[in-house]
Design a protein around this motif. Structure first.
Motif, PDB file in Angstrom:
ATOM      1  N   TYR A  58      -2.789  -7.279  -4.217  1.00 28.84           N
ATOM      2  CA  TYR A  58      -1.541  -6.903  -4.887  1.00 28.84           C
ATOM      3  C   TYR A  58      -1.686  -7.052  -6.392  1.00 28.84           C
ATOM      4  CZ  TYR A  58       1.003  -6.691  -0.470  1.00 28.84           C
ATOM      5  OH  TYR A  58       1.454  -6.335   0.776  1.00 28.84           O
ATOM      6  N   PRO A  59      -0.846  -6.260  -7.119  1.00 29.05           N
ATOM      7  CA  PRO A  59       0.105  -5.253  -6.634  1.00 29.05           C
ATOM      8  C   PRO A  59      -0.617  -4.012  -6.103  1.00 29.05           C
ATOM      9  CG  PRO A  59       0.001  -5.206  -9.035  1.00 29.05           C
ATOM     10  CD  PRO A  59      -0.837  -6.372  -8.594  1.00 29.05           C
ATOM     11  N   LEU A  60       0.070  -3.298  -5.222  1.00 31.41           N
ATOM     12  CA  LEU A  60      -0.477  -2.062  -4.672  1.00 31.41           C
ATOM     13  C   LEU A  60       0.037  -0.883  -5.490  1.00 31.41           C
ATOM     14  CD1 LEU A  60       0.117  -2.736  -0.852  1.00 31.41           C
ATOM     15  CD2 LEU A  60      -1.880  -3.362  -2.246  1.00 31.41           C
ATOM     16  N   TYR A  61      -0.879  -0.012  -5.889  1.00 29.98           N
ATOM     17  CA  TYR A  61      -0.527   1.197  -6.639  1.00 29.98           C
ATOM     18  C   TYR A  61      -0.821   2.406  -5.757  1.00 29.98           C
ATOM     19  CZ  TYR A  61      -0.638  -1.834 -10.785  1.00 29.98           C
ATOM     20  OH  TYR A  61      -0.409  -2.837 -11.700  1.00 29.98           O
ATOM     21  N   VAL A  93       4.024  -1.582  -5.550  1.00 25.94           N
ATOM     22  CA  VAL A  93       4.601  -2.602  -4.674  1.00 25.94           C
ATOM     23  C   VAL A  93       3.976  -3.946  -5.016  1.00 25.94           C
ATOM     24  CG1 VAL A  93       4.911  -3.385  -2.295  1.00 25.94           C
ATOM     25  CG2 VAL A  93       4.967  -0.937  -2.826  1.00 25.94           C
ATOM     26  N   LYS A  94       4.826  -4.908  -5.355  1.00 24.28           N
ATOM     27  CA  LYS A  94       4.349  -6.253  -5.659  1.00 24.28           C
ATOM     28  C   LYS A  94       4.293  -7.096  -4.393  1.00 24.28           C
ATOM     29  CE  LYS A  94       6.148  -6.199 -10.386  1.00 24.28           C
ATOM     30  NZ  LYS A  94       7.036  -6.873 -11.374  1.00 24.28           N
ATOM     31  N   GLU A  95       3.501  -8.153  -4.423  1.00 28.06           N
ATOM     32  CA  GLU A  95       3.325  -9.013  -3.248  1.00 28.06           C
ATOM     33  C   GLU A  95       4.656  -9.624  -2.822  1.00 28.06           C
ATOM     34  OE1 GLU A  95       0.221 -12.397  -1.604  1.00 28.06           O
ATOM     35  OE2 GLU A  95       0.328 -11.948  -3.762  1.00 28.06           O
ATOM     36  N   LEU A 125      -1.193   6.949 -18.000  1.00 25.65           N
ATOM     37  CA  LEU A 125      -1.736   6.303 -16.813  1.00 25.65           C
ATOM     38  C   LEU A 125      -2.268   4.910 -17.134  1.00 25.65           C
ATOM     39  CD1 LEU A 125      -2.232   6.878 -13.789  1.00 25.65           C
ATOM     40  CD2 LEU A 125      -4.541   7.597 -14.396  1.00 25.65           C
ATOM     41  N   VAL A 126      -2.942   4.742 -18.264  1.00 27.95           N
ATOM     42  CA  VAL A 126      -3.489   3.421 -18.605  1.00 27.95           C
ATOM     43  C   VAL A 126      -2.373   2.442 -18.938  1.00 27.95           C
ATOM     44  CG1 VAL A 126      -5.702   4.354 -19.371  1.00 27.95           C
ATOM     45  CG2 VAL A 126      -3.858   4.060 -21.027  1.00 27.95           C
ATOM     46  N   GLN A 127      -1.174   2.943 -19.215  1.00 30.78           N
ATOM     47  CA  GLN A 127      -0.025   2.071 -19.413  1.00 30.78           C
ATOM     48  C   GLN A 127       0.619   1.680 -18.077  1.00 30.78           C
ATOM     49  OE1 GLN A 127       2.796   3.890 -22.126  1.00 30.78           O
ATOM     50  NE2 GLN A 127       1.188   4.508 -23.536  1.00 30.78           N
ATOM     51  N   ASP A 128       0.580   2.599 -17.126  1.00 33.68           N
ATOM     52  CA  ASP A 128       1.286   2.392 -15.864  1.00 33.68           C
ATOM     53  C   ASP A 128       0.496   1.567 -14.846  1.00 33.68           C
ATOM     54  OD1 ASP A 128       3.484   3.772 -16.743  1.00 33.68           O
ATOM     55  OD2 ASP A 128       2.962   5.654 -15.754  1.00 33.68           O
ATOM     56  N   ILE A 129      -0.833   1.594 -14.915  1.00 30.99           N
ATOM     57  CA  ILE A 129      -1.658   0.850 -13.959  1.00 30.99           C
ATOM     58  C   ILE A 129      -2.179  -0.419 -14.626  1.00 30.99           C
ATOM     59  CG2 ILE A 129      -3.742   0.853 -12.552  1.00 30.99           C
ATOM     60  CD1 ILE A 129      -3.410   3.771 -12.073  1.00 30.99           C
ATOM     61  N   GLY A 130      -1.896  -1.553 -14.002  1.00 28.85           N
ATOM     62  CA  GLY A 130      -2.327  -2.837 -14.539  1.00 28.85           C
ATOM     63  C   GLY A 130      -3.787  -3.120 -14.258  1.00 28.85           C
ATOM     64  N   GLN A 160     -11.294   1.377 -18.460  1.00 31.28           N
ATOM     65  CA  GLN A 160     -10.119   1.406 -17.587  1.00 31.28           C
ATOM     66  C   GLN A 160     -10.314   2.345 -16.411  1.00 31.28           C
ATOM     67  OE1 GLN A 160     -10.050   1.311 -20.931  1.00 31.28           O
ATOM     68  NE2 GLN A 160      -8.024   0.733 -21.705  1.00 31.28           N
ATOM     69  N   PHE A 161     -10.805   3.564 -16.681  1.00 27.55           N
ATOM     70  CA  PHE A 161     -10.941   4.541 -15.593  1.00 27.55           C
ATOM     71  C   PHE A 161     -12.056   4.137 -14.623  1.00 27.55           C
ATOM     72  CE2 PHE A 161      -8.841   7.489 -18.699  1.00 27.55           C
ATOM     73  CZ  PHE A 161      -7.679   7.617 -17.964  1.00 27.55           C
ATOM     74  N   GLN A 162     -13.101   3.535 -15.145  1.00 30.26           N
ATOM     75  CA  GLN A 162     -14.152   3.028 -14.263  1.00 30.26           C
ATOM     76  C   GLN A 162     -13.607   1.921 -13.372  1.00 30.26           C
ATOM     77  OE1 GLN A 162     -17.663   0.880 -15.968  1.00 30.26           O
ATOM     78  NE2 GLN A 162     -18.820   2.529 -15.002  1.00 30.26           N
ATOM     79  N   ASN A 163     -12.764   1.077 -13.952  1.00 29.62           N
ATOM     80  CA  ASN A 163     -12.122   0.009 -13.187  1.00 29.62           C
ATOM     81  C   ASN A 163     -11.222   0.581 -12.095  1.00 29.62           C
ATOM     82  OD1 ASN A 163      -9.304  -1.709 -13.151  1.00 29.62           O
ATOM     83  ND2 ASN A 163     -11.077  -3.061 -13.152  1.00 29.62           N
ATOM     84  N   TYR A 164     -10.466   1.641 -12.426  1.00 32.59           N
ATOM     85  CA  TYR A 164      -9.583   2.263 -11.429  1.00 32.59           C
ATOM     86  C   TYR A 164     -10.399   2.820 -10.257  1.00 32.59           C
ATOM     87  CZ  TYR A 164      -6.200   2.221 -15.307  1.00 32.59           C
ATOM     88  OH  TYR A 164      -5.385   1.857 -16.336  1.00 32.59           O
ATOM     89  N   THR A 165     -11.527   3.463 -10.590  1.00 31.11           N
ATOM     90  CA  THR A 165     -12.361   4.060  -9.549  1.00 31.11           C
ATOM     91  C   THR A 165     -12.869   2.999  -8.579  1.00 31.11           C
ATOM     92  OG1 THR A 165     -13.068   5.811 -11.074  1.00 31.11           O
ATOM     93  CG2 THR A 165     -14.412   5.456  -9.124  1.00 31.11           C
ATOM     94  N   HIS A 166     -13.258   1.853  -9.101  1.00 31.44           N
ATOM     95  CA  HIS A 166     -13.769   0.771  -8.252  1.00 31.44           C
ATOM     96  C   HIS A 166     -12.661   0.155  -7.389  1.00 31.44           C
ATOM     97  CE1 HIS A 166     -17.317   0.118 -11.260  1.00 31.44           C
ATOM     98  NE2 HIS A 166     -17.535   1.119 -10.419  1.00 31.44           N
TER      99      HIS A 166
END
Length: 235
Positions: A58-61, A93-95, A125-130, A160-166
């Motif tokens: 969590y959180p789930l995106y 969705v938060k835990e 997107l980089v603002q919306d995803i933690g 950031q995008f590499q992190n999202y992919t992982h």
């Protein structure tokens, strides 16, 4: 036996193991389909599904992109038929919070201006995803490709995008691998068949645009000369 022959035999043996594993996996999957069809009720691989779900953080995106592609690249740095994202939906969705559509936070982006939508979309997107949490997608190939293209186009956000992919977590794998099988799916793990299995009131056929290809085709450029405007009408 010379080193070359040893390597060849080793490679052949490894390929044989992979083939046997894939064959065994296919057999088990088909057995699950048969069991669900004969019983007339869902097959649930409880331990397998639980193991898969235990990977979530969590959180789930819940992320979904919409994109369009062109034979003639309209923007600098584009390639023919490269997918250009112009919209995304992000449910967070938060835990400890319910997973319902109304309870979670919702973020979204839709480009309705002229010009290339990718930079404004990337900035948002980089603002919306933690920095932490699983990024939930269905059939990860599409979203992964979009994120990799954004990573290449905007090196300032490469990390950031590499992190999202992982962090991508593919919901479709549970159904693709037969860990959950509903008789109504009829062997398909497409979201069009999986979604109504959980909620009969949620059907793609009830939507104005009943499929992914339809939605992509419904967003057409007003003109190819100069900037491109998004936001065409739906058929």
């Amino acid at each position: 036996m010379n080193p070359g022959e040893k390597e060849t035999r080793k490679s052949s043996a490894q390929k044989g193991v992979v083939v046997c594993w894939r064959a065994g996996w296919q057999i088990r999957k088909h057995e699950n389909y048969i069991q669900a069809a004969q019983a007339g009720e869902p097959y649930v691989g409880t331990s397998e599904a639980r193991d898969a779900l235990s990977e979530l953080e969590y959180p789930l995106y819940f992320l979904d992109f919409e994109a369009i592609d062109y034979a003639l690249p309209p923007f600098e740095g584009n390639s023919p038929w490269e997918k250009v994202p112009f919209q995304y939906s992000l449910h967070v969705v938060k835990e400890g919070h319910p997973l319902g559509r109304k309870e979670g936070a919702h973020e979204e982006f839709l480009w309705t201006e002229e010009g290339d939508p990718r930079r404004p979309l990337a900035e948002r997107l980089v603002q919306d995803i933690g920095p932490e949490g699983s990024i939930m997608v269905y059939n990860a190939t599409f979203e992964k490709g979009i994120l990799e293209d954004l990573q290449e186009a905007f090196p300032q956000w490469e990390d950031q995008f590499q992190n999202y992919t992982h962090r991508l977590w593919d919901q479709g794998e549970i159904f693709q691998e037969g860990r959950y099988v509903h008789p109504s799916q009829k062997g398909s793990w497409s979201l069009k068949t999986v979604l109504p299995a959980f909620d009969p009131d949620l059907k793609y056929g009830d939507l104005d645009v009943p499929g992914g290809y339809g939605s992509g085709g419904s967003v057409q450029p007003d003109r190819f000369a100069g900037d491109v405007r998004f936001g065409g009408t739906r058929d």
